[in-house]
Design an enzyme around this catalytic site. Sequence first.
Site, short mmCIF file in Angstrom:
data_model
loop_
_atom_site.label_atom_id
_atom_site.label_comp_id
_atom_site.label_asym_id
_atom_site.label_seq_id
_atom_site.Cartn_x
_atom_site.Cartn_y
_atom_site.Cartn_z
N CYS A 1 53.49 33.97 25.98
CA CYS A 1 54.94 33.16 25.82
C CYS A 1 55.46 32.41 27.43
O CYS A 1 54.81 31.52 27.52
CB CYS A 1 56.06 34.85 25.47
SG CYS A 1 57.28 34.11 24.82
N HIS B 1 52.19 36.80 20.85
CA HIS B 1 52.64 38.17 22.12
C HIS B 1 51.03 38.98 21.25
O HIS B 1 51.97 39.62 20.45
CB HIS B 1 54.05 39.12 21.95
CG HIS B 1 54.89 38.27 23.10
ND1 HIS B 1 55.22 38.69 23.93
CD2 HIS B 1 55.63 37.44 22.01
CE1 HIS B 1 56.26 37.59 24.71
NE2 HIS B 1 56.47 37.00 22.99
N GLU C 1 50.41 41.80 22.55
CA GLU C 1 50.77 43.07 23.52
C GLU C 1 52.51 43.16 21.98
O GLU C 1 52.72 44.78 22.36
CB GLU C 1 51.96 43.19 24.58
CG GLU C 1 52.94 42.72 24.64
CD GLU C 1 52.34 40.90 24.69
OE1 GLU C 1 53.97 40.46 25.06
OE2 GLU C 1 52.38 40.07 23.91
#
Length: 222
Positions: free
Chosen positions: A86, A194, A196
Amino acid sequence: MKAAVLQFPGSNCDRDMAVALRTSGVDVTMVWHKETALPDGIDVVGVPGGFSYGDYLRCGAIAATSPISGALKAHVARGGYAFGICNGFQVLTESHILPGALLRNAGLKYICRTTPLAVETTDSPYTRGYSQGQHIAIPIAHHDGNYTADVDTLDRLEGEGLVAFRYLDNPNGSARNIAGILSENRRVLGMMPHPERAFEAAHGNEDGRHFFSGLVDALVSA
């Protein structure tokens, strides 16, 4: 295996990235933006999402000139591994580590949702945990995620297999539905979604776990 996760004023995904790496068995050091060097023995550098320096000027532009970004560039120039997610992707393009730029979303609105991606290549440490053509669901959260580059650069990325992920339902107008790209040596990756945030069952989706487990496997066996 050792990783450095960079921290800028306004970073808000640094701890998420660190948790995903640590859970994958990586020794993580958090590195503040005013540092001028990375810790010794670092295998990979993670540049997290968020709003570095409040996204003033252009997203990632101020972070690209910070002291630690000089160390990041030197690390990459030596053939080191690095990935930006990002805002981290924006930092990598503003640092000219990766080509292209991230512009305002085509709809001029901030978008936060899980979006489907296609894995375009497994020939990288970041994608080897997936199957080529596999469809995965990864969250996005950005206002400036519209990837763009000149036609020659886009053709080169396509021709050399350097598109890592592609949107199946393009949310932001990115050229050729590109969600993530690789450097020429495939050791640097930038992506807007993302992984994560799709790492464990509590997230409602674990498709991002293979991003980190594949990276660890690749670097341990390198």
